[in-house]
Design a protein around this motif. Structure first.
Motif, PDB file in Angstrom:
ATOM      1  N   ILE A  20       0.837  -1.198   0.000  1.00 39.85           N
ATOM      2  CA  ILE A  20       0.000   0.000   0.000  1.00 39.85           C
ATOM      3  C   ILE A  20       0.871   1.247   0.000  1.00 39.85           C
ATOM      4  O   ILE A  20       0.611   2.218  -0.720  1.00 39.85           O
ATOM      5  CB  ILE A  20      -0.946  -0.004   1.214  1.00 39.85           C
ATOM      6  CG1 ILE A  20      -1.966  -1.131   1.081  1.00 39.85           C
ATOM      7  CG2 ILE A  20      -1.678   1.339   1.331  1.00 39.85           C
ATOM      8  CD1 ILE A  20      -2.900  -1.250   2.251  1.00 39.85           C
ATOM      9  N   GLY A  21       1.915   1.233   0.820  1.00 40.02           N
ATOM     10  CA  GLY A  21       2.830   2.366   0.829  1.00 40.02           C
ATOM     11  C   GLY A  21       3.437   2.617  -0.536  1.00 40.02           C
ATOM     12  O   GLY A  21       3.574   3.766  -0.981  1.00 40.02           O
ATOM     13  N   ARG A  22       3.806   1.551  -1.242  1.00 40.62           N
ATOM     14  CA  ARG A  22       4.377   1.695  -2.577  1.00 40.62           C
ATOM     15  C   ARG A  22       3.348   2.263  -3.557  1.00 40.62           C
ATOM     16  O   ARG A  22       3.676   3.126  -4.381  1.00 40.62           O
ATOM     17  CB  ARG A  22       4.889   0.328  -3.063  1.00 40.62           C
ATOM     18  CG  ARG A  22       5.401   0.316  -4.502  1.00 40.62           C
ATOM     19  CD  ARG A  22       6.575   1.257  -4.698  1.00 40.62           C
ATOM     20  NE  ARG A  22       7.752   0.816  -3.957  1.00 40.62           N
ATOM     21  CZ  ARG A  22       8.870   1.531  -3.898  1.00 40.62           C
ATOM     22  NH1 ARG A  22       8.954   2.710  -4.508  1.00 40.62           N
ATOM     23  NH2 ARG A  22       9.908   1.093  -3.202  1.00 40.62           N
ATOM     24  N   LEU A  23       2.123   1.790  -3.469  1.00 41.82           N
ATOM     25  CA  LEU A  23       1.064   2.337  -4.327  1.00 41.82           C
ATOM     26  C   LEU A  23       0.905   3.838  -4.112  1.00 41.82           C
ATOM     27  O   LEU A  23       0.830   4.620  -5.066  1.00 41.82           O
ATOM     28  CB  LEU A  23      -0.273   1.637  -4.041  1.00 41.82           C
ATOM     29  CG  LEU A  23      -0.657   0.413  -4.864  1.00 41.82           C
ATOM     30  CD1 LEU A  23      -1.931  -0.206  -4.306  1.00 41.82           C
ATOM     31  CD2 LEU A  23      -0.849   0.782  -6.324  1.00 41.82           C
ATOM     32  N   LEU A  24       0.860   4.248  -2.862  1.00 43.00           N
ATOM     33  CA  LEU A  24       0.691   5.668  -2.539  1.00 43.00           C
ATOM     34  C   LEU A  24       1.924   6.474  -2.954  1.00 43.00           C
ATOM     35  O   LEU A  24       1.812   7.558  -3.533  1.00 43.00           O
ATOM     36  CB  LEU A  24       0.431   5.832  -1.043  1.00 43.00           C
ATOM     37  CG  LEU A  24      -0.840   5.184  -0.486  1.00 43.00           C
ATOM     38  CD1 LEU A  24      -0.876   5.293   1.032  1.00 43.00           C
ATOM     39  CD2 LEU A  24      -2.093   5.832  -1.075  1.00 43.00           C
ATOM     40  N   TYR A  25       3.095   5.936  -2.669  1.00 42.44           N
ATOM     41  CA  TYR A  25       4.348   6.650  -2.934  1.00 42.44           C
ATOM     42  C   TYR A  25       4.578   6.828  -4.439  1.00 42.44           C
ATOM     43  O   TYR A  25       4.856   7.931  -4.918  1.00 42.44           O
ATOM     44  CB  TYR A  25       5.500   5.873  -2.304  1.00 42.44           C
ATOM     45  CG  TYR A  25       6.838   6.574  -2.340  1.00 42.44           C
ATOM     46  CD1 TYR A  25       7.187   7.512  -1.372  1.00 42.44           C
ATOM     47  CD2 TYR A  25       7.763   6.278  -3.332  1.00 42.44           C
ATOM     48  CE1 TYR A  25       8.417   8.141  -1.396  1.00 42.44           C
ATOM     49  CE2 TYR A  25       8.998   6.898  -3.364  1.00 42.44           C
ATOM     50  CZ  TYR A  25       9.321   7.840  -2.394  1.00 42.44           C
ATOM     51  OH  TYR A  25      10.546   8.461  -2.421  1.00 42.44           O
ATOM     52  N   VAL A  30       1.314  10.756  -1.591  1.00 44.51           N
ATOM     53  CA  VAL A  30       1.804  11.023  -0.241  1.00 44.51           C
ATOM     54  C   VAL A  30       2.222  12.481  -0.159  1.00 44.51           C
ATOM     55  O   VAL A  30       3.030  12.957  -0.968  1.00 44.51           O
ATOM     56  CB  VAL A  30       2.994  10.106   0.105  1.00 44.51           C
ATOM     57  CG1 VAL A  30       3.449  10.358   1.539  1.00 44.51           C
ATOM     58  CG2 VAL A  30       2.609   8.649  -0.088  1.00 44.51           C
ATOM     59  N   SER A  31       1.687  13.192   0.815  1.00 51.03           N
ATOM     60  CA  SER A  31       2.016  14.601   0.957  1.00 51.03           C
ATOM     61  C   SER A  31       3.458  14.770   1.434  1.00 51.03           C
ATOM     62  O   SER A  31       4.034  13.891   2.080  1.00 51.03           O
ATOM     63  CB  SER A  31       1.063  15.276   1.948  1.00 51.03           C
ATOM     64  OG  SER A  31       1.189  14.703   3.233  1.00 51.03           O
ATOM     65  N   LEU A  32       4.044  15.924   1.129  1.00 51.58           N
ATOM     66  CA  LEU A  32       5.442  16.180   1.480  1.00 51.58           C
ATOM     67  C   LEU A  32       5.663  16.195   2.982  1.00 51.58           C
ATOM     68  O   LEU A  32       6.709  15.747   3.469  1.00 51.58           O
ATOM     69  CB  LEU A  32       5.880  17.519   0.869  1.00 51.58           C
ATOM     70  CG  LEU A  32       5.930  17.568  -0.667  1.00 51.58           C
ATOM     71  CD1 LEU A  32       6.309  18.966  -1.135  1.00 51.58           C
ATOM     72  CD2 LEU A  32       6.909  16.536  -1.203  1.00 51.58           C
ATOM     73  N   ASP A  33       4.695  16.693   3.739  1.00 48.70           N
ATOM     74  CA  ASP A  33       4.875  16.750   5.190  1.00 48.70           C
ATOM     75  C   ASP A  33       4.878  15.351   5.801  1.00 48.70           C
ATOM     76  O   ASP A  33       5.609  15.079   6.760  1.00 48.70           O
ATOM     77  CB  ASP A  33       3.801  17.627   5.838  1.00 48.70           C
ATOM     78  CG  ASP A  33       2.395  17.121   5.550  1.00 48.70           C
ATOM     79  OD1 ASP A  33       2.180  16.561   4.466  1.00 48.70           O
ATOM     80  OD2 ASP A  33       1.508  17.311   6.406  1.00 48.70           O
ATOM     81  N   ASN A 182      10.717  -2.945  -3.948  1.00 45.16           N
ATOM     82  CA  ASN A 182      11.465  -2.327  -5.041  1.00 45.16           C
ATOM     83  C   ASN A 182      10.586  -1.608  -6.054  1.00 45.16           C
ATOM     84  O   ASN A 182      11.097  -0.861  -6.892  1.00 45.16           O
ATOM     85  CB  ASN A 182      12.299  -3.383  -5.769  1.00 45.16           C
ATOM     86  CG  ASN A 182      13.347  -4.012  -4.886  1.00 45.16           C
ATOM     87  OD1 ASN A 182      13.824  -3.389  -3.941  1.00 45.16           O
ATOM     88  ND2 ASN A 182      13.704  -5.257  -5.172  1.00 45.16           N
ATOM     89  N   GLY A 183       9.273  -1.854  -5.998  1.00 47.94           N
ATOM     90  CA  GLY A 183       8.371  -1.190  -6.928  1.00 47.94           C
ATOM     91  C   GLY A 183       8.168  -1.923  -8.239  1.00 47.94           C
ATOM     92  O   GLY A 183       7.496  -1.402  -9.140  1.00 47.94           O
ATOM     93  N   ASP A 184       8.694  -3.129  -8.378  1.00 49.47           N
ATOM     94  CA  ASP A 184       8.506  -3.894  -9.612  1.00 49.47           C
ATOM     95  C   ASP A 184       7.041  -4.239  -9.839  1.00 49.47           C
ATOM     96  O   ASP A 184       6.420  -4.927  -9.018  1.00 49.47           O
ATOM     97  CB  ASP A 184       9.311  -5.197  -9.556  1.00 49.47           C
ATOM     98  CG  ASP A 184      10.810  -4.966  -9.611  1.00 49.47           C
ATOM     99  OD1 ASP A 184      11.292  -4.488 -10.645  1.00 49.47           O
ATOM    100  OD2 ASP A 184      11.479  -5.254  -8.594  1.00 49.47           O
TER     101      ASP A 184
END
Length: 423
Positions: A20-25, A30-33, A182-184
């Motif tokens: 999920i973090g990879r999807l958002l990133y 994902v906001s800068l803050d 890795n985001g693959d």
């Protein structure tokens, strides 16, 4: 722009939160803050990147233990679709939380560690997701980089899960190899997977059909409130408010009020105090009837031609969610949307073996067991089987004394054969 609600599920350490973090990133959601706060915690992976799991694991205990405990919801939007993501725990003891997360999902992403393959929690979460009416599945074979991007490993896991899906009646499964760390193949195609010709995960999520079957199911509306303002302007107004659970309603329809069986006609349908010519699931509406009939909270208004038979006996599959075991003779409450009635467990028919998915005899149900039971209710229920209607085929069981949720249920049969007479 339509909306897709999906869950991630699977065993411990399969990488659900990281995915999920990879999807958002990678989709710039994902906001800068938030990124700055994560970097300030000095929690980075061995590769020196932000620990993406922390984008969903928000509880202190989750951060300290490196596991997911509670259900987390995240929201993001792409140019093609809006998304609500639900990250659910992988540990067996948190299966009840997974049930909560899956209850409103349209799609389930079942993660499998490429090194481990299909394991017990893979089966358990697939059963629960199917139990709660999810019909679209993605088999995400994660950590494919740790098996050298092996096509054969991927094919073997796909074949193993296909057997699980077949036993559960899951017909829509899309299998995707990926590496969340890795985001693959998550948001972008991977050069390490030349043998894979299908979509990456985000492409599939953006294009999968999320049309609601509820608009083609038999029409069902359970009354939540009876509206009687009794003002000088509206001295005789009587409306029945509720959310259309499935199907379509139009003024002029001949309807039945169940369980009483009273026949009448829809005089008008109102949404936001305005009359409308048609209403469909899942709209909230007020129905007005031509006849002054007795209608109460929990009653169901259905078209005459699509009326089910109210029942006091049903057979259902349960996910038992508390430590106190369930045994035949147990008295409890059945909550079927707005309707609530006392019930007794007449029998435990069988328990699902999580390893083989076979049905086995059982004297009781323990925490997280999947069992098939027979219930007898004090008042008749207006219900369909799950195969007929996902919404009206589901219910929960409550403790009579505390009101605590005991189980999530899926109706298998609403008419049971009479017991044979022994002469």
């Amino acid at each position: 722009m339509d909306l897709l609600q999906f869950i991630t599920c699977g065993s411990v350490d399969d990488g659900k939160s990281t995915l999920i973090g990879r999807l958002l990133y990678d989709s710039d959601a994902v906001s800068l803050d938030v990124l700055a706060a994560l970097e300030a915690q000095n929690r980075t992976s061995a590769a020196g990147t932000v620990d993406l799991a922390l984008l969903t694991d928000g509880l202190r205990a989750e951060r300290e233990q490196g596991i997911t405990i509670d259900v987390a919801h995240k929201y993001f939007t792409t140019p093609r679709r809006k998304f609500i993501i639900t990250d659910t725990p992988g540990h067996v003891q948190y299966t009840r939380n997974m049930v909560t997360g899956a209850s409103n999902a349209d799609l389930a992403i079942v993660l499998v560690d490429a090194r481990q393959g299909v394991v017990e929690q893979t089966r358990r979460h697939s059963i629960v997701a199917a139990l709660l009416g999810i019909r679209r599945f993605v088999l995400a074979v994660n950590k494919i980089d740790l098996v050298d991007y092996s096509e054969q490993t991927f094919r073997d896991i796909v074949a193993d899960y296909a057997a699980v899906a077949a036993q559960l009646g899951i017909r829509q499964v899309v299998s995707i190899p990926l590496s969340a760390l890795n985001g693959d193949n998550v948001v972008r195609a991977s050069a390490h997977l030349p043998w894979y010709q299908g979509p990456n995960l985000l492409e599939h999520l953006e294009t999968v059909d999320v049309s609601r079957e509820a608009t083609t199911d038999a029409a069902r509306l359970q009354v939540q409130y009876v509206i009687r303002p009794q003002t000088a302007e509206l001295p005789d107004y009587r409306g029945y408010a509720g959310r259309i659970q499935s199907g379509v309603y139009r003024p002029g329809d001949r309807v039945l009020v169940l369980p009483a069986g009273l026949e009448t006609t829809l005089a008008a349908i109102e949404i936001n105090q305005q009359a409308v010519p048609v209403a469909v699931a899942p709209q909230g509406v007020v129905l007005r009837l031509t006849d002054d009939v007795d209608v109460s909270r929990g009653d169901t208004i259905v078209p005459l031609a699509q009326a089910p038979e109210p029942t006091r006996e049903l057979e259902a599959t349960l996910c038992w969610m508390v430590e106190q075991p369930l045994r035949p003779g147990r008295k409890l409450l059945v909550q079927h949307h707005a309707a609530k009635t006392r019930a007794v467990v007449q029998a435990i028919v069988a328990k699902t073996n999580i390893q083989t998915l076979e049905q086995q005899p059982a004297a009781e149900a323990q925490l997280n067991d999947i069992v098939r039971v027979r219930l007898k209710t004090a008042l008749p229920l207006v219900a369909d089987t799950y195969l007929q209607n996902r919404t009206t085929g589901a219910f929960i069981l409550l403790d009579e004394q505390t009101g605590a949720t005991l189980a999530a249920g899926l109706i298998e049969q609403t008419t049971l054969p009479a017991p044979e007479l022994v002469l």
